[in-house]
Enzyme design. Structure first.
Site, short mmCIF file in Angstrom:
data_model
loop_
_atom_site.label_atom_id
_atom_site.label_comp_id
_atom_site.label_asym_id
_atom_site.label_seq_id
_atom_site.Cartn_x
_atom_site.Cartn_y
_atom_site.Cartn_z
N PHE A 1 -12.03 24.34 7.63
CA PHE A 1 -12.40 23.70 6.37
C PHE A 1 -13.83 23.24 6.46
CE2 PHE A 1 -12.84 20.01 3.63
CZ PHE A 1 -12.24 20.45 2.46
N ASP B 1 0.86 -1.18 0.00
CA ASP B 1 0.00 0.00 0.00
C ASP B 1 0.89 1.22 0.00
OD1 ASP B 1 -2.59 -0.99 -0.05
OD2 ASP B 1 -2.45 -1.58 2.05
N THR C 1 -17.58 25.02 1.34
CA THR C 1 -16.63 25.96 0.71
C THR C 1 -15.38 25.26 0.23
OG1 THR C 1 -15.53 26.39 2.81
CG2 THR C 1 -17.38 27.82 2.23
N ARG C 2 -15.04 24.14 0.87
CA ARG C 2 -13.86 23.34 0.58
C ARG C 2 -12.58 24.18 0.59
NH1 ARG C 2 -14.87 21.07 -4.68
NH2 ARG C 2 -13.01 19.80 -4.37
#
Lengths: 587, 681
Positions: B376, B306, B380-381
């Site tokens: 955050f 991974d 609105t990100r």
């Protein structure tokens, strides 16, 4: 050893090296059923044979079916030879009006030729009619060689194939091996031999009137005067060619390749030696071709070559030495004499070519001889014996040498393969318990038969030791050589041992049988098992089977396994004899 | 980690283990136990035979009393030394198991019943029972958290002192019996019956009690048995040949020859090697469910790793500030730092760190700035800060474009270009805007762990391909793969893709290893040839894999492969060594056997051993002592280096093949000198 002698050995090897590749590639094409330049003539013949016998050449066989077909074929041809021998007095091509062969000898001979051993308990000139030679014996020279070739190809397929249960079709392999490989090669060789003076006729024996009459004391004590000599004739060249190419070795004449009608000139001698090694050497290339790793084929070739060279040089060296017991006799090499040990050797071949022939014929399980191995120095005689004891894998018999060698490859890969940190694999196929079990079984049968029968023989003064002409370590060598030759399906005799007794005829027959057919079973089982396996693609972590290091490893495994098994008995036989000879004793 | 390091340092000949092993070596003489090892069984049978003959001869004053006695004793020592080797390996495993067993002490469990909590012994718990574990209580058995969140101290099994979080649902729901809840409470559904817990299985495995021979071990045993039969044949038939030659041999001499020839060195050490391999794995805090898995690890062709946590450190880090035209680096760094000060995410902190290290901007106290933090939000990100009239925002490019449009401006072309370039290189661009003006871009990138590239190069040299698994898009994945030096990558990977990849590799005959922790990894873990589950993972993952890493360190896979390879190499090396040894033994024993009758055979006595008796005795003694001498090698494993197979083969053949030929010549000669000096022969 002379420069000239060494040069001849080099020439022999150079020709072998050059011819191995084209023939090996050709053999691979033949068995992969690809187009060859002989198809135009042979393909129709092949189709006709299949049609006549109802064989479907496309039908693939599992290892058990392949084995069964091989055994059925061997049994049938065995029966044919036995019948022909027994009934030769009623059949044509018997100008000498020879009687039917006695049952025990007929049985022994039939087993001998069926197993590609060609051990001869008889003197051919006085025993076998031309028909028996041709139909009973020469035919087996083709069949047993073709069967061996088929088995080797089946084994190679086992390595090359993946996740398949089958190894090919025995009947098709037998047919193609005979038609495409053995018949063309022996035809060419037979003509070459005839050109050098090897006879090829069906005439009755010539009678020569002696220039100088001789007196002989008969068995009854009477002195008889001999004025004529019977000179045997026959279809020699045709049989001689396949005798060598098929690593059979059964001579048309009692003197085998020492006889001037079988092997008249140094050139025929060279051709015969080459013919012995030709197909076994080519098969290493075939192995490389069919497994897709030509380098692996050459690594195996190099292993065989190294062992051959070591044997040749040791034998040549030993035979070049003066006999220490012959004090005061000039035995050094001069322009007038060859020096060294010339007892039992033909002057036209000399020491180098006799030593080379002896090494080649015992490396491959041929058994033809151009000199008396019994007359070799102890060390010189040790070489042929050890060659066979190593398992007839130094080029070896047609096919048999290859599959024997591949068993050693599997063993080598298993022992050392772990050292690269992976469970052992051969061409990406895991070598697992079953494979090891079968390979060990294969290896076990060989010493079991040789040592077992030899031990019984030396324990039995009545039937074992009574056949010995010599005592002491030389006697042990004679018994050991007989069983080794029979089990290794070599067929050469050390002589000095009267093998024509119920005990030796029976036990040597069993030894020949076991050496061929018993060993086949585990061998084909390994092939069948390998064919069914997955093949892991090679990586940098894969055990390399193409490098010089692998060659050294494989050589080491063969020598160590062979030496460890037979060192004690060899120490008491030829090694002791050698040491005693130099201490002033002979046997 | 300190605990596990400590374990690694345990000396080979620990006094306590040696004592226990010495007793066990005697106990193992039981013929039924010896049958498992055909090679040593033959030695034992030979020893028994010589003992009987010795007693018989001693009673009638026949034979060579001193020689026969010494041979008999050394033959027994040969068996005992082999048993000792096995017992040593088991002893080390037992020591390991004892440590584990301490964690398995009987505890009181509180079973949840309809009428409330019921106090029961932990051994009375059955599969499916629900128990409640409060802070400071021991978790009574393996199970799955069904309710609650708690910090758990798993140091008893992992040696890692930092507590871990265990919670219901998700991939952190599995708990192990013997670990302790530190805070809060958990309700756990028991997933195993007594005696079948994870810990029980581990103990059984490391103790060697439940040890089954692995496939390769079985194959090797067959080879060794086959060789033993061949040598038996050679020795049994030697007696007739010797009689024929007029030099009959005593049974003592013949059995000595046999024992020297059969591969006692590897035969005696084989099971110790296997147990020690398992033990080494445990020392690395990895538990395998079978020896087979360890062998498979040595054969692995493909490693699936991974990306996050294995190849890269868990989070992206700011690596560069790319200012817009007319903006200096310092201006951008200052704004970026301000906006990130309240941001406690690793990404946010990395921006502060970069501003400090690159531009010397010191961290400022938020409280003194009277700043207002804009966290955050999904709508609105973006996140940011309002301070002293400055309104700074940062976020992904599309969010920031929209924000700029709202402010009545737009994204400068150059900034857009920087954004694209960063994305192409595999990074994540964050645009920084101050008061409606784009200042530039923060380049966040995945940071490849130190040393990974070298390890992948090593793996490649060993013929192992590494494939990086990531949920990133192919562009990003390719860039990271290039930087880390992996051979291949699987981007936008879903669990099913992983599974398909494994199947594809296996169809080509390759062996695949992977790590996983989640329940959705379980099928792939089960499918992989070597599936290493993280101890922190779910019960399902642990059940599916064939190994568990107690440290939950995905890079451990690389070590596991090395341990597997080392195990196989040790076997191969000692087999080769053992067989090569026979050459010297022949040169010692054969002349000794026959030089009496044929003094010329002394020519073969190339070691110039003192007398026939001393020669045979020396060979037997060397043969016994070499087993003891090689115990450390069997337990530690042969030196392992990441080299190509060709290089490894050359190296090991030289050491163990050639060494195996030479060493016994020296060793036997040395023993001969010693026993001659002290008049034993």
């Amino acid at each position: 050893m002379t420069t000239n002698g060494l040069l001849q050995i080099v020439v022999f090897f150079a020709i072998l090296l050059v011819s191995a590749k084209p023939l090996g590639v050709y053999i691979a094409r033949v068995f992969e059923r690809k187009r060859t330049w002989l198809d135009f003539a042979l393909a129709p013949m092949e189709r006709l044979l299949y049609k006549a016998t109802g064989i479907d050449p496309e039908k693939e066989m599992r290892w058990t079916e392949y084995l069964a077909a091989m055994l059925v074929f061997s049994a049938a041809t065995f029966a044919l030879t036995y019948m022909v021998e027994r009934m030769q007095h009623m059949l044509p091509f018997n100008p000498q009006h020879l009687a039917g062969v006695a049952p025990a000898l007929a049985w022994n001979t039939a087993v001998s030729f069926t197993t590609n051993t060609n051990w001869q308990s008889y003197s051919p000139e006085g025993t076998m009619s031309y028909l028996t030679e041709m139909l009973g014996l020469a035919s087996h020279n083709f069949w047993s060689a073709a069967a061996g070739l088929a088995l080797a190809i089946a084994f190679i397929r086992g390595i090359a194939r993946r996740e398949m249960r089958t190894l090919g079709n025995f009947w098709a392999d037998l047919t193609r091996g005979t038609l495409w490989v053995l018949v063309p090669l022996s035809s060419v060789l037979a003509i070459a031999l005839v050109s050098q003076g090897v006879v090829q006729n069906l005439r009755s024996y010539d009678t020569a009137h002696l220039v100088e009459t001789q007196s002989q004391t008969g068995a009854d004590g009477k002195i008889a005067t001999v004025t004529t000599q019977s000179i045997a004739q026959g279809p020699v060249a045709s049989q001689e060619a396949i005798k060598m190419l098929g690593t059979n070795g059964g001579g048309f004449f009692n003197a085998n390749s020492a006889h001037p009608f079988e092997n008249p000139t140094p050139l025929t001698n060279l051709l015969q030696m080459l013919a012995i090694f030709l197909i076994p050497a080519a098969l290493t290339v075939t192995l490389g071709q069919m497994t897709g790793s030509p380098k692996h084929g050459w690594a195996v070739f190099a292993t065989m070559s190294m062992l051959w060279l070591a044997g040749t040089l040791l034998c040549y060296h030993a035979e070049s030495q003066a006999n220490p017991l012959m004090h005061g006799v000039a035995q050094q090499l001069t322009s007038m004499q060859s020096g060294g040990n010339m007892e039992g050797k033909e002057v036209r071949f000399g020491i180098a070519n006799s030593a080379l022939f002896a090494t080649v014929t015992t490396d491959a399980s041929c058994g033809a001889v151009n000199a008396m191995h019994d007359s070799f120095t102890p060390l010189g005689g040790l070489v042929p014996l050890v060659n066979i004891l190593l398992g007839e894998v130094i080029f070896g018999g047609v096919g048999a040498g290859m599959y024997g060698m591949l068993i050693f490859v599997i063993l080598a890969v298993f022992i050392a393969g772990l050292m690269v940190g992976r469970t052992p694999e051969y061409f990406g196929k895991k070598i697992e318990a079953y494979d090891v079990q079968m390979a060990m079984l294969y290896l076990l049968i060989f010493p079991l038969v040789i040592l077992g029968f030899s031990a019984v023989s030396v324990l039995a003064p009545g039937f074992g030791l009574s056949s010995l002409a010599n005592h002491g370590p030389h006697g042990l060598s004679e018994i050991l050589y007989a069983y080794t030759s029979a089990t290794g399906n070599n067929g050469s005799a050390f002589a000095g041992l009267n093998a024509n007794t119920p005990w030796y005829n029976t036990s040597l027959g069993i030894a020949m049988f076991a050496g061929r057919f018993l060993m086949l079973i585990p061998m084909l089982a390994v092939a069948g098992n390998l064919a069914a396996k997955k093949r892991v693609p090679p990586t940098a972590g894969t055990f390399p089977v193409t490098t010089p290091l692998f060659t050294v490893l494989l050589t080491g495994v063969i020598v160590i396994v062979g030496a460890l098994t037979f060192f004690p008995v060899l120490a008491l036989g030829p090694v002791l004899e050698h040491l005693l000879l130099h201490a002033g004793r002979s046997f | 980690m300190s605990e596990s390091n400590h374990r690694n340092q345990r000396s080979i000949f620990d006094a306590h283990i040696v004592r226990r092993a010495s007793v066990d070596a005697l106990r193992k003489l039981k013929p039924t136990a010896m049958m498992r090892n055909p090679v040593m069984f033959v030695v034992e049978a030979g020893s028994a035979l010589t003992t009987v003959l010795f007693v018989r001869d001693a009673l009638v004053h026949r034979g060579n009393f001193s020689f026969d006695l010494q041979i008999t004793l050394w033959l027994w020592f040969t068996v005992l030394f082999a048993n000792f080797a096995e017992a040593m390996a088991e002893g080390r495993g037992k020591a390991q198991a004892d440590a584990l067993r301490r964690a398995k002490a009987e505890t009181t469990a509180y079973r949840v019943t309809r009428s409330g909590l019921e106090e029961v012994a932990s051994s009375a718990l059955r599969l499916g029972d629900l128990v409640r574990v409060e802070a400071s209580q021991m978790i009574p058995g393996d199970g799955e958290v069904v309710e609650g969140v708690a910090s758990v101290d798993e140091s008893a099994i992992t040696g890692e002192s930092a507590p871990v979080i265990r919670e219901a649902g998700g991939d952190r729901s599995a708990v192990t019996g013997g670990t302790r809840v530190l805070s809060d409470f958990l309700t756990v559904r028991i997933t195993s019956n007594p005696g079948e817990t994870f810990l029980d299985r581990m103990i059984a495995l490391v103790e060697g009690a439940k040890r089954q021979k692995t496939p390769n071990e079985i194959a090797l045993n067959i080879l060794l048995s086959g060789l033993t039969i061949i040598f038996l044949l050679a020795v049994v038939t030697l007696e007739p040949f010797a009689s024929y030659a007029g030099a009959p041999q005593t049974v003592f001499v013949l059995i000595s020859l046999l024992v020297c020839l059969i591969p006692t060195t590897i035969g005696g050490l084989l099971s110790a090697i296997g147990i020690a391999g398992m033990d080494r794995l445990v020392q690395h805090n990895v538990l395998a469910t079978s020896g087979r898995a360890v062998e498979a690890a040595g054969d692995v062709n493909t490693l699936l790793l991974d990306k996050t946590g294995t190849i890269t450190i868990g989070n992206r880090q700011a690596s560069e500030f790319v200012p817009a035209p007319g903006i200096t680096n310092e201006q951008l760094a200052d704004a970026a730092q301000l906006s990130s000060l309240p941001d406690e995410t690793p990404e946010g902190r990395s921006v502060v760190v970069l501003a400090k290290t690159r531009y010397g901007l010191r961290g400022r106290e938020l409280a003194q700035l009277h700043a207002e933090f804009v966290p955050f939000s999904a709508s609105t990100r973006m996140s940011g800060i309002d301070v002293e009239g400055r309104s700074i925002r940062k976020g992904a490019v599309d969010a920031m474009s929209r924000y700029l449009e709202q402010c009545g401006s737009s994204m400068p072309v150059q900034v857009r270009a920087s954004v694209e370039e960063i994305a192409r290189s595999g990074g994540t661009p964050l645009v920084v805007v101050e008061n409606g003006r784009a200042l530039g871009v923060i380049h966040l990138k995945d940071v490849v762990k130190g040393g990974m590239r070298e390890r992948f190069t090593q793996l490649r040299a060993m013929g192992i391909r590494t494939i990086m698994i990531t949920g990133d898009n192919p562009l990003t994945a390719a860039a990271i793969a290039r930087e880390a030096g992996v051979d291949d990558f699987l981007a936008e990977a879903k669990p099913k893709d992983k599974m398909d990849l494994i199947r594809r590799e296996q169809a080509e005959g390759k062996l695949v290893a992977m790590t996983g922790d989640g329940t959705n990894d379980a099928p792939a873990l089960a499918q992989a040839d070597v599936g290493v589950a993280m101890n922190s993972g779910t019960q399902a993952a642990k059940e599916a894999g064939n190994m568990v890493d107690l440290d939950s360190d995905p890079t451990k896979l690389i070590e596991i492969v090395g341990i597997g390879k080392q195990l196989l190499m040790t076997r191969g090396a000692l087999t080769t060594f053992s067989i090569a040894n026979d050459v010297a033994k022949y040169f010692a024993i054969i002349p000794a056997m026959f030089a009496g009758a044929f003094p010329v055979l002394n020519t073969l006595n190339i070691m110039r051993l003192h007398s026939p008796e001393s020669a045979i005795l020396s060979a037997v003694i060397f043969n016994a002592l070499i087993i003891i001498g090689l115990i450390p090698l069997a337990l530690r494993g042969v030196g392992y280096r990441a080299l190509s197979a060709a290089a490894l083969l050359q190296r090991n053949l030289l050491i163990y093949g050639l060494g195996g030929l030479i060493v016994p010549f020296l060793g036997i000669k040395l023993v001969d000198i010693v026993i001659t000096a002290i008049h034993l022969a």
